[in-house]
Write an enzyme that holds these catalytic residues in place. Structure first.
Site: not given
Length: 934
Positions: A759, A836, A869
């Site tokens: 991330s 995502d 994600h």
């Protein structure tokens, strides 16, 4: 941007020869023989061949073929009998004495070995995170990490208010008394009662069974609740079945109402039993339930049969009522509710969100169909497309305002304050009922100007009571929190007027301020100093004017619990501050009891204690994690070294160095730098954790280092806000400076440094490699990375980067775009989920285009179809860390090592073993030579 919870397989450890003075088990007779042979070979290289030959002959079976080259001159010629010479008696006596001494020493050593227990692969001592070496035990495996083997057990206590005014009640699920039971914490017998002293009037309340069985029947069907919420009077329970997950926090479900006394069940929506409801909340009086369905808000009044009132009517794809849209759920409210009842139940406040102008982002699903709808005949081969209203920097944000519903009058209205932020420049982060008034927090869209607004719904008036220009204070931004607490007036307790407690910026740190009267812009400071509070206050005891909070007072990487009086006096720790600790805490409804969760550095435990708010002494350990402690004894966990690193640029950063269990300062180790690095985040803490990083240190034998660079939290505002308008740039400088420091250490191999993150950490990995341009870091692994902040959501990004229209140069500097510099590292890996919804796959695709244009080839990519994600669809999360399959195990000796590049574990091992360098410049095999050899 929150890091995904992820919060690992066995791998072959590199064999190392080690000689331990403490354990005979570390040296075998065979190893001594080899050492002796090696010494002789080192002295006389010509003897190496005969030494090897003698060792080989000792292992041959009788009758094995021996060629003449395998005989030595001292053996005589083949077929010639050996001539024996008598041994001198004195020399023989000396040999006997030497042999006796040797046998005696061996027996003594054997006795020490047995008595010391060195043969056991475990330790009898408690796990010590500060130990400088580890015993002889088992390595941490990836299967253990992924299987929850190292997860600390914990109990989540759902504190619940006592309708009779008592304290210490909690809601238990799945007990021997029933499925849903309200218990008094003092009556909980699942723990060890260490201390309990109480009077007759403080005896535990009797348990109340709200639901006997873990299921109920309706229309002949068995239904099992997946979510529950008792009414404030504990006479009814909201039950949700058939949950369907939406975003990170939100879901929709079918709701039923259980009447505790009669066990009667009725649907929340009488005329639509299977209605999908997005949110449902009890009124404080337990006589009504507000709920959102199809983005409209309703009220179900329970004192009248089948009485459902629809409050709004224009809800739909672009208007949300009482629930947040995607960006507000993710970045502002951090939850699924945007509905707030007044304490007396006379008003309902709710957020209205207008997404009409917000652009859509389409996510394609190639494997699954999240909608649950079957495609039309002939369209089965097309992916399902889900469109999300997703504002990106500089684009239109959702327009939000708070509306109010007067329950008695049945009307809906809005109230604006003079000089509040206009629609296009307004973010509403807090809504708090303060008696019969409402406190609102508004900020501008870039988050550096805050206004606190006091609303009076009965008078339908509003005014700004505080304005804070944070850009002028320190150039930073306003931190969103949801712990602001109302303090009602009570002259008998010394509180003459209403007020509230909140976190404020004070002398460069975040501290607690008490605002009274409620429209006073200047607070009474309850805490101060070169340390910070976290999510404060944790609780407020109105009877004793006590505020409870968690802070970094002892150390920026520790957390302890404290109390302080509302006048700022008598700051007192509830935890033992003489010992290192990282605590989390939750309080009962009246703050008389607390669940203390010790999270490290030693083995975690939980205990329920009484607080200074009540006159009794109570302490009970409810989880000691004895099983985890036993596992820690039997395994070789990494050696942890904490400290503060002074970088050449004058910056001080916290670091954590994880060393292999048998660290040898004379060896040269590769280093994996693991980091997150996002604004206000913190990765270096005193929490106990055995995770992927632990596996790398324990099983692979690498060093794993983490630093918290500039921009991260709990070292003061200046350390944090200096990164504004240039995310990633200063952080990269700090990571590079730390890596250069480590490169200079005698136990580090400077040619084998890697960095990885997920991330924001993935972004920082790539940015660091780009800035470094191969000078320090050789390798990098980036999972779900942002590569250009123009592609992330507006509310998060603009808080730190401002608008692209006002900071184009800053956005350019932060973006990962210099493919040539990135390609100067030896090799890097990118992983991303195609679905995502948080960090869009667009980020990685844009970077791949830059790499194509620059003809960069020294990288690998793994795309996970339909993963979001967290990268978990179809078991993908395990693949992120280790992609070794049966096929690769069987055929890796034939095929290229590229076969196992995808998992972080395999990719890293290949990197540090130099495998990627072998394929950097591939050449075809000369077919003529191949034919000649064959």
């Amino acid at each position: 941007m929150a890091p995904p919870f992820t919060d690992d397989p066995e791998s072959q450890r590199p064999s190392t020869s080690r000689l331990s003075q403490d354990s005979l088990s570390s040296v075998s007779t065979t190893s001594l023989v080899f050492d002796r042979i090696q010494e002789e070979m080192d002295r006389d290289p010509s003897s190496s061949r005969s030494a090897r030959r003698d060792l080989l002959s000792a292992t041959k079976d009788e009758g094995d073929y021996e060629d003449a080259s395998e005989t030595g001159a001292f053996l005589g010629q083949p077929g010639v009998p050996l001539q024996r010479q008598p041994m001198d008696r004195g020399f023989r006596r000396i040999l006997i004495i030497i042999g006796a001494v040797f046998v005696g020493a061996w027996l003594a050593g054997l006795g020490v070995f047995v008595l010391s227990g060195s043969y056991r692969h475990e330790s009898d001592s408690e796990h010590d995170p500060d130990a400088i070496s580890r015993g002889s035990g088992k390595a941490v495996t990836m299967d253990q990490v992924f299987g929850g083997f190292w997860s600390a057990k914990s109990r989540s206590i759902s504190w619940i208010a006592d309708p009779d005014g008592g304290d210490g009640l909690l809601l238990e699920v799945g007990t021997a008394n029933g499925y849903l039971v309200v218990e008094d914490v003092r009556a909980d017998k699942q723990g060890t009662d260490t201390t309990s002293r109480q009077t007759a009037d403080t005896q535990p309340a009797k348990p109340r069974v709200l639901m006997k069985d873990p299921y109920f029947m309706y229309n002949g069907e068995i239904k099992r609740p997946e979510w529950n919420e008792p009414s404030p009077d504990l006479k009814k329970v909201l039950l949700a079945v058939n949950l369907e997950k939406n975003w990170r926090h939100s879901f929709q479900a079918t709701y039923f109402i259980l009447h505790v006394e009669t066990a009667q069940i009725q649907p929340l929506v009488p005329d639509n039993v299977n209605a999908k409801v997005q949110l449902a909340n009890w009124s404080p009086k337990s006589d009504a339930i507000s709920f959102t369905m199809d983005n409209n808000i309703y009220i179900r009044r329970l004192n009248q049969a089948n009485d459902v009132v629809q409050i709004t009517k224009d809800g739909g794809p672009e208007y949300f009522y009482g629930i947040p849209d995607w960006v507000y759920e993710e970045e502002v409210l951090a939850g699924r509710s945007a509905t707030w009842w007044s304490d007396d139940g006379n008003y309902l406040a709710f957020l209205r969100t207008n997404e009409t102008a917000v652009p859509e982002y389409a996510i394609e699903y190639y494997i699954q169909r999240p909608s649950g709808k079957k495609p039309a005949v002939g369209e089965e081969a097309y992916p399902e497309i889900r469109k999300i209203k997703y504002p990106k920097p500089g684009a239109h944000n959702p327009v939000v305002d708070v509306q109010y519903y007067d329950v008695s009058k049945g009307d809906v209205f809005s109230i604006s304050a003079p000089d509040e932020f206009p629609d296009k420049d307004r973010i509403i982060s807090n809504v708090l009922w303060a008696g019969n008034k409402v406190l609102l927090k508004q900020s501008n869209r870039v988050g550096d100007f805050l206004k606190v607004i006091l609303v009076d719904p009965s008078e339908r008036k509003a005014k700004i009571v505080n304005s804070i220009n944070i850009a002028e204070i320190d150039g930073g931004w306003f931190e969103i929190s949801h712990t602001m607490t109302y303090i009602p007036a009570d002259p008998s307790k010394g509180r003459q007027q209403d007020g509230y407690v909140d976190t404020v910026i004070h002398e460069g740190y975040e501290h607690i301020g008490y605002f009274t009267p409620i429209d006073n812009p200047k607070p009474i400071m309850l805490t101060s100093g070169s340390w910070e509070v976290e999510d404060a206050p944790s609780a407020v005891d109105l009877d004793n004017n006590l505020v409870y909070f968690v802070a970094t007072k002892e150390s920026s990487i520790q957390r302890h619990v404290y109390s302080v009086k509302l006048d700022g006096s008598n700051l007192t720790p509830l935890t033992n501050t003489s010992s290192e600790g990282y605590y989390a805490v939750s309080f009962s409804s009246r703050s008389g009891f607390a669940l203390l969760s010790y999270q490290g550095p030693k083995i975690p435990y939980q205990k329920v204690i009484s607080t200074p708010s009540i006159p009794i002494e109570f302490s009970r350990t409810i989880e000691d994690n004895a099983g985890l402690a036993d596992k820690a004894k039997k395994h070789e966990l990494p050696i942890l070294k904490y400290g503060t690193l002074q970088l050449p640029n004058g910056i001080s950063v916290n670091y954590l160095e994880r060393r292999p269990p048998h660290f040898n300062p004379k060896k040269k180790y590769p280093i994996l730098f693991q980091q997150y690095s996002g604004p206000k985040s913190q990765t270096v803490t005193k929490k106990f954790a055995v995770n992927f990083q632990s596996y790398v240190a324990s099983s692979l034998g690498y060093l794993v280092v983490t630093i918290d660079p500039r921009g991260t939290g709990f070292l003061g505002r200046q350390h944090r806000v200096v990164v504004r308008s240039q995310l990633g740039v200063l952080e990269a400088q700090d990571h590079i400076a730390a890596a250069k420091h480590y490169s200079s250490l005698p136990y580090v191999d400077p040619s084998r440094l890697a960095i990885w993150g997920w991330s924001y950490g993935g972004f920082q990995t790539l940015k660091t490699l780009e800035v470094d341009a191969g000078d320090t870091f050789s390798y990098g692994m980036a999972v779900a990375p942002v590569t250009d902040w123009r592609f992330y959501d507006s509310i998060y990004t603009e808080r730190y980067m401002r608008l692209p229209q006002d900071n184009a140069a800053g956005y350019d500097a932060s973006a990962v775009h210099n493919a040539t510099a990135l390609g100067m590292s030896k090799r890097f890996l990118i992983m991303h989920g195609s679905a995502d919804d948080n960090v869009h796959f667009q980020n990685s695709l844009k970077l791949l285009d830059y790499l194509d244009l620059a003809r960069i080839e020294n990288y690998d990519v793994h795309v996970f179809p339909d993963s979001d994600h967290g990268i978990a669809f179809h078991g993908a999360n395990r693949m992120v860390y280790d992609s070794k399959s049966e096929f690769s195990v069987l055929f890796s000796w034939i095929l290229s090592p590229m076969l196992t590049l995808s998992g972080l574990n395999n990719w890293l091992v290949n990197a540090f073993n130099g495998e990627w360098l072998k394929i950097a410049d591939p050449k075809p095999i000369d077919t003529k030579k191949r034919r000649h050899v064959s």
